[in-house]
Design a protein around this motif. Sequence first.
Motif, PDB file in Angstrom:
ATOM      1  N   LEU A   1      39.785  47.427  38.470  1.00  0.00           N
ATOM      2  CA  LEU A   1      39.328  46.073  38.769  1.00  0.00           C
ATOM      3  C   LEU A   1      38.208  46.112  39.802  1.00  0.00           C
ATOM      4  N   ARG A   2      37.259  45.195  39.653  1.00  0.00           N
ATOM      5  CA  ARG A   2      36.221  45.030  40.675  1.00  0.00           C
ATOM      6  C   ARG A   2      36.620  43.848  41.546  1.00  0.00           C
ATOM      7  N   VAL A   3      36.850  44.108  42.814  1.00  0.00           N
ATOM      8  CA  VAL A   3      37.346  43.091  43.748  1.00  0.00           C
ATOM      9  C   VAL A   3      36.276  42.829  44.796  1.00  0.00           C
ATOM     10  N   ALA A   4      35.815  41.583  44.863  1.00  0.00           N
ATOM     11  CA  ALA A   4      34.822  41.183  45.852  1.00  0.00           C
ATOM     12  C   ALA A   4      35.514  40.442  46.989  1.00  0.00           C
TER      13      ALA A   4
ATOM     14  N   LEU B   1      41.945  46.945  51.831  1.00  0.00           N
ATOM     15  CA  LEU B   1      41.114  48.111  51.532  1.00  0.00           C
ATOM     16  C   LEU B   1      41.964  49.357  51.273  1.00  0.00           C
ATOM     17  N   TRP B   2      42.958  49.576  52.122  1.00  0.00           N
ATOM     18  CA  TRP B   2      43.830  50.727  51.921  1.00  0.00           C
ATOM     19  C   TRP B   2      44.570  50.617  50.589  1.00  0.00           C
ATOM     20  N   GLY B   3      45.123  49.452  50.313  1.00  0.00           N
ATOM     21  CA  GLY B   3      45.897  49.280  49.085  1.00  0.00           C
ATOM     22  C   GLY B   3      45.042  49.335  47.830  1.00  0.00           C
TER      23      GLY B   3
ATOM     24  N   ALA C   1      43.652  52.896  47.172  1.00  0.00           N
ATOM     25  CA  ALA C   1      44.728  53.787  46.742  1.00  0.00           C
ATOM     26  C   ALA C   1      45.095  53.549  45.287  1.00  0.00           C
ATOM     27  N   MET C   2      45.048  52.281  44.856  1.00  0.00           N
ATOM     28  CA  MET C   2      45.449  51.929  43.500  1.00  0.00           C
ATOM     29  C   MET C   2      44.306  51.993  42.505  1.00  0.00           C
ATOM     30  N   GLY C   3      43.138  52.441  42.940  1.00  0.00           N
ATOM     31  CA  GLY C   3      42.057  52.692  42.003  1.00  0.00           C
ATOM     32  C   GLY C   3      41.137  51.536  41.703  1.00  0.00           C
ATOM     33  N   ALA C   4      41.158  50.492  42.526  1.00  0.00           N
ATOM     34  CA  ALA C   4      40.242  49.376  42.327  1.00  0.00           C
ATOM     35  C   ALA C   4      38.870  49.709  42.905  1.00  0.00           C
ATOM     36  N   SER C   5      37.846  49.011  42.425  1.00  0.00           N
ATOM     37  CA  SER C   5      36.495  49.113  42.967  1.00  0.00           C
ATOM     38  C   SER C   5      36.279  47.919  43.887  1.00  0.00           C
ATOM     39  N   VAL C   6      35.931  48.178  45.142  1.00  0.00           N
ATOM     40  CA  VAL C   6      35.869  47.126  46.158  1.00  0.00           C
ATOM     41  C   VAL C   6      34.448  46.955  46.673  1.00  0.00           C
TER      42      VAL C   6
ATOM     43  N   LEU D   1      29.214  39.183  43.900  1.00  0.00           N
ATOM     44  CA  LEU D   1      30.086  38.521  42.928  1.00  0.00           C
ATOM     45  C   LEU D   1      29.790  38.926  41.489  1.00  0.00           C
ATOM     46  N   ASP D   2      28.658  39.528  41.254  1.00  0.00           N
ATOM     47  CA  ASP D   2      28.247  39.868  39.895  1.00  0.00           C
ATOM     48  C   ASP D   2      29.267  40.786  39.224  1.00  0.00           C
ATOM     49  N   GLY D   3      29.903  40.280  38.161  1.00  0.00           N
ATOM     50  CA  GLY D   3      30.856  41.073  37.394  1.00  0.00           C
ATOM     51  C   GLY D   3      32.203  41.291  38.036  1.00  0.00           C
ATOM     52  N   ALA D   4      32.541  40.515  39.059  1.00  0.00           N
ATOM     53  CA  ALA D   4      33.818  40.707  39.755  1.00  0.00           C
ATOM     54  C   ALA D   4      34.994  40.207  38.914  1.00  0.00           C
ATOM     55  N   ASP D   5      36.091  40.949  38.966  1.00  0.00           N
ATOM     56  CA  ASP D   5      37.348  40.507  38.344  1.00  0.00           C
ATOM     57  C   ASP D   5      38.141  39.624  39.292  1.00  0.00           C
TER      58      ASP D   5
END
Length: 320
Positions: free
Chosen positions: A157-160, A175-177, A180-185, A223-227
């Motif tokens: 997931l892309r998280v903004a 950020l830590w969570g 760790a879980m493989g999201a793109s921040v 925000l571009d393309g954020a989930d």
Amino acid sequence: MLTTRRHALDLDDFSVREIEDVLNNAEAMREILGRDIRKTPALRGKTIITAFHEPSTRTRVSFEQAGKILSADVINVSGSGSSVEKGESLYNTALTLQAMNADVIVIRHPHAGAPHFLARHLRASIVNAGDGGHAHPTQALLDLYTMRRRFGRVEGLRVAIVGDVLYSRVARSDLWGLTAMGASVVLCAPPTLLPVDMVNGYRGAPGHPFASVEVETNVERALDGADVVMPLRLQVERQRAGHLPTLREYSRAYGINARRLALAKPNALVMHPGPMNEGVEIDPEVAHGPQSAIEEQVTNGVAVRMALLYGLTTPAREEA
């Protein structure tokens, strides 16, 4: 498997498996919340003390509800009206609470590190419900849980995260969570509200969990393309250095409105740790719109805190 963990101080020392355990158990707790009779004897005979030295509604009430649904005895203590107002130290206050044979002490404190201090000196399990601008692990866990319920995953997931990152303990734990879980921040804020020590110092540092975190000062690009779009509350009460010209200027440049939300993916989830400054970091039409999961976060917070309290107070079992 139940964790053998004793404390929940932040997510920086949680393994992926431990996070997944909490999220999986939260799913079972969510089912209890949907029953006509919301009660289970899982923690009968256990005592949970909530010690809040800062104002709180959502976190304090959700911990209280979580403990009571699990049939624990819950005692609420606040800084206002307690011996703290008479000058009693945090340590002596905690010793008093421990003398009540508490199994878990949930603490919110204005000073960063207060929960870690208690964890070093007390027998009870310590849960950090927010310490200064440092950490808020249970908020991060409920954020992860909310994303997973909606998308079926966190990985990829892309998280903004937009706004007052500098003073946000939620952003730090998220950020830590998330990493760790493989999201793109991507973190987005005015330059004055971006913490150099937390992000910029790790950029390009091979192997560091935050090395891949994007830093952006332009909200449209972030925000571009954020989930997931997560505006943060502008924490005026923690700011002392005049980081912003005016709240109106901040809202104009960084507030999440319908036009900006349209830059994210069509099914993007809107989240907020609360409480909200509507009209500042988020427009009311977005906060209460069809993409908002803000009310769902509150319910999920009870389920996650139930799962965490259960995991901390129940002996670990080996998997079959």
